[in-house]
Design a protein around this motif. Structure first.
Motif, PDB file in Angstrom:
ATOM      1  N   GLU A   1       0.823  -1.206   0.000  1.00 43.06           N
ATOM      2  CA  GLU A   1       0.000   0.000   0.000  1.00 43.06           C
ATOM      3  C   GLU A   1       0.862   1.263   0.000  1.00 43.06           C
ATOM      4  O   GLU A   1       0.551   2.240  -0.678  1.00 43.06           O
ATOM      5  N   GLU A   2       1.942   1.234   0.744  1.00 43.96           N
ATOM      6  CA  GLU A   2       2.830   2.399   0.798  1.00 43.96           C
ATOM      7  C   GLU A   2       3.464   2.662  -0.561  1.00 43.96           C
ATOM      8  O   GLU A   2       3.581   3.813  -1.005  1.00 43.96           O
ATOM      9  N   GLN A   3       3.906   1.571  -1.201  1.00 44.58           N
ATOM     10  CA  GLN A   3       4.507   1.719  -2.533  1.00 44.58           C
ATOM     11  C   GLN A   3       3.486   2.280  -3.523  1.00 44.58           C
ATOM     12  O   GLN A   3       3.779   3.200  -4.304  1.00 44.58           O
ATOM     13  N   ALA A   4       2.289   1.717  -3.503  1.00 45.01           N
ATOM     14  CA  ALA A   4       1.255   2.151  -4.434  1.00 45.01           C
ATOM     15  C   ALA A   4       0.846   3.601  -4.181  1.00 45.01           C
ATOM     16  O   ALA A   4       0.567   4.358  -5.121  1.00 45.01           O
ATOM     17  N   GLN A   5       0.861   4.000  -2.890  1.00 49.37           N
ATOM     18  CA  GLN A   5       0.430   5.355  -2.554  1.00 49.37           C
ATOM     19  C   GLN A   5       1.365   6.404  -3.141  1.00 49.37           C
ATOM     20  O   GLN A   5       0.942   7.512  -3.477  1.00 49.37           O
TER      21      GLN A   5
ATOM     22  N   PHE B   1       0.726  -3.066  -8.588  1.00 51.26           N
ATOM     23  CA  PHE B   1       0.315  -3.423  -7.227  1.00 51.26           C
ATOM     24  C   PHE B   1      -1.130  -3.943  -7.217  1.00 51.26           C
ATOM     25  O   PHE B   1      -2.029  -3.295  -6.655  1.00 51.26           O
ATOM     26  N   PRO B   2      -1.359  -5.088  -7.815  1.00 55.26           N
ATOM     27  CA  PRO B   2      -2.725  -5.624  -7.902  1.00 55.26           C
ATOM     28  C   PRO B   2      -3.353  -5.897  -6.538  1.00 55.26           C
ATOM     29  O   PRO B   2      -4.583  -5.950  -6.431  1.00 55.26           O
ATOM     30  N   ASN B   3      -2.514  -6.060  -5.500  1.00 52.34           N
ATOM     31  CA  ASN B   3      -3.043  -6.362  -4.167  1.00 52.34           C
ATOM     32  C   ASN B   3      -3.186  -5.134  -3.276  1.00 52.34           C
ATOM     33  O   ASN B   3      -3.569  -5.256  -2.109  1.00 52.34           O
ATOM     34  N   ALA B   4      -2.873  -3.968  -3.820  1.00 50.85           N
ATOM     35  CA  ALA B   4      -3.013  -2.730  -3.037  1.00 50.85           C
ATOM     36  C   ALA B   4      -4.457  -2.238  -3.179  1.00 50.85           C
ATOM     37  O   ALA B   4      -4.751  -1.244  -3.830  1.00 50.85           O
ATOM     38  N   PHE B   5      -5.363  -2.931  -2.552  1.00 44.92           N
ATOM     39  CA  PHE B   5      -6.791  -2.723  -2.777  1.00 44.92           C
ATOM     40  C   PHE B   5      -7.258  -1.318  -2.388  1.00 44.92           C
ATOM     41  O   PHE B   5      -8.049  -0.699  -3.091  1.00 44.92           O
ATOM     42  N   GLU B   6      -6.790  -0.821  -1.253  1.00 45.58           N
ATOM     43  CA  GLU B   6      -7.225   0.501  -0.801  1.00 45.58           C
ATOM     44  C   GLU B   6      -6.761   1.597  -1.751  1.00 45.58           C
ATOM     45  O   GLU B   6      -7.510   2.517  -2.087  1.00 45.58           O
ATOM     46  N   THR B   7      -5.514   1.482  -2.169  1.00 43.85           N
ATOM     47  CA  THR B   7      -4.975   2.491  -3.088  1.00 43.85           C
ATOM     48  C   THR B   7      -5.639   2.398  -4.455  1.00 43.85           C
ATOM     49  O   THR B   7      -5.898   3.413  -5.116  1.00 43.85           O
TER      50      THR B   7
ATOM     51  N   LYS C   1     -11.516   6.155  -8.214  1.00 45.02           N
ATOM     52  CA  LYS C   1     -12.182   7.442  -7.989  1.00 45.02           C
ATOM     53  C   LYS C   1     -11.473   8.564  -8.746  1.00 45.02           C
ATOM     54  O   LYS C   1     -12.118   9.401  -9.388  1.00 45.02           O
ATOM     55  N   LEU C   2     -10.140   8.562  -8.669  1.00 41.57           N
ATOM     56  CA  LEU C   2      -9.390   9.615  -9.350  1.00 41.57           C
ATOM     57  C   LEU C   2      -9.527   9.504 -10.862  1.00 41.57           C
ATOM     58  O   LEU C   2      -9.621  10.513 -11.558  1.00 41.57           O
ATOM     59  N   MET C   3      -9.560   8.294 -11.397  1.00 39.59           N
ATOM     60  CA  MET C   3      -9.702   8.106 -12.838  1.00 39.59           C
ATOM     61  C   MET C   3     -11.012   8.705 -13.331  1.00 39.59           C
ATOM     62  O   MET C   3     -11.069   9.345 -14.386  1.00 39.59           O
ATOM     63  N   LEU C   4     -12.062   8.531 -12.564  1.00 44.20           N
ATOM     64  CA  LEU C   4     -13.344   9.137 -12.933  1.00 44.20           C
ATOM     65  C   LEU C   4     -13.263  10.662 -12.917  1.00 44.20           C
ATOM     66  O   LEU C   4     -13.826  11.336 -13.787  1.00 44.20           O
ATOM     67  N   GLN C   5     -12.542  11.200 -11.948  1.00 47.24           N
ATOM     68  CA  GLN C   5     -12.378  12.657 -11.883  1.00 47.24           C
ATOM     69  C   GLN C   5     -11.578  13.168 -13.081  1.00 47.24           C
ATOM     70  O   GLN C   5     -11.878  14.237 -13.635  1.00 47.24           O
ATOM     71  N   VAL C   6     -10.567  12.394 -13.474  1.00 48.80           N
ATOM     72  CA  VAL C   6      -9.763  12.764 -14.643  1.00 48.80           C
ATOM     73  C   VAL C   6     -10.628  12.755 -15.893  1.00 48.80           C
ATOM     74  O   VAL C   6     -10.594  13.693 -16.706  1.00 48.80           O
TER      75      VAL C   6
END
Length: 277
Positions: A22-26, A55-61, A67-72
């Motif tokens: 998660e840290e890496q993905a963030q 990071f396929p397992n970074a579910f939270e990120t 959400k961000l993709m939709l905003q983009v």
């Protein structure tokens, strides 16, 4: 495949360095947010995609990424709509004064689209004249009509326009009409823009020069005459109108598609918010 393998290896290296997934993905997501704020939408989308691949397992990120993709996507469509709206306004500003130079014809009973024509070129003012006349419909589609009359048919199906050593020639047209009245044979051969071999553009480009018109029949017969200056000017002006209206319609289509995509994106955003509540 090579790119994907490289990214997987890169992700494994990050993992080996001790950071959790998660840290890496963030870190990628933080960069994506900065790119979005800077209106660098392409970079933002690439970084969001990288999170999904690396990071396929970074579910939270990854949820943040969705959400961000939709905003983009929303921002991209809003920008497109704004730009196309300005282009539509610019085209309208040029077209409206130009329309005043034409006669508008439309029979509501039979025609879905009206036609812009030049008053001096209407058939009733040119009985017995061999000439090229033009018309543009409300969607910007230009048609040149080759009119010929004589005591016998020549069955012309294509037109060549010549200026000096250069010329343009239409392909054989399958859109023609022939009739006989009081012993006179009349022929009309329609050359649609985009299927006219560049005849309309050639006339517009050489409107101030002498242009010879050669009518051609399938059996080799030809008929030659010089275009009247008024007809050269008429077709050149109609060509300009056609170009502007076509450009306007293209901008309208792009805007309509952007509006449709925006509505779809915003619907997805609303659905996502409902799920999160």
């Amino acid at each position: 495949m090579k790119k994907y393998s490289f990214l997987v290896v890169l992700a494994l290296l990050f993992t080996a360095c001790g950071e959790n997934v998660e840290e890496q993905a963030q870190r990628y997501m933080d960069r994506a947010n900065k790119a979005f704020q800077a209106e660098n939408y392409s970079e933002a989308k690439q970084l969001i995609d990288s999170v999904k691949i690396l990071f396929p397992n970074a579910f939270e990120t990854r949820k943040q990424g969705i959400k961000l993709m939709l905003q983009v996507e929303e921002a991209e469509q809003l920008r497109t709509i704004e730009y196309e709206s300005s282009m539509i306004a610019a085209c309208d500003e040029k077209i409206e004064p130009l329309k005043k130079r034409f006669k508008f014809e439309k029979d509501e009973r039979y025609q879905d689209l009206g036609l812009y024509v030049v008053a001096s070129q209407v058939p009733e003012k040119n009985v017995g004249v061999n000439y090229l006349r033009g018309q543009v419909d409300e969607l910007g589609r230009l048609v040149i009509i080759s009119t010929y009359s004589a005591s016998s048919y020549m069955h012309h199906r294509s037109v060549r326009v010549v200026c000096g050593d250069v010329y343009a020639e239409s392909p054989v047209s399958d859109d023609f009409y022939e009739f006989k009245d009081l012993g006179i044979c009349y022929e009309k051969c329609n050359l649609k823009f985009g299927q006219d071999g560049g005849v309309a553009a050639f006339i517009a480009m050489n409107k101030d020069r002498n242009i010879q018109v050669i009518l051609k029949a399938a059996d080799g017969k030809t008929y030659k005459y010089s275009m009247r200056p008024a007809d050269r000017e008429a077709i050149a002006t109609l060509y300009e109108l056609s170009t502007l209206i076509t450009e306007l319609e293209d901008h309208k289509k792009i805007k309509e598609e952007a509006v449709r995509r925006l509505q779809f994106t915003q619907s997805k955003m609303n659905s996502q918010e409902s799920v999160n509540e």
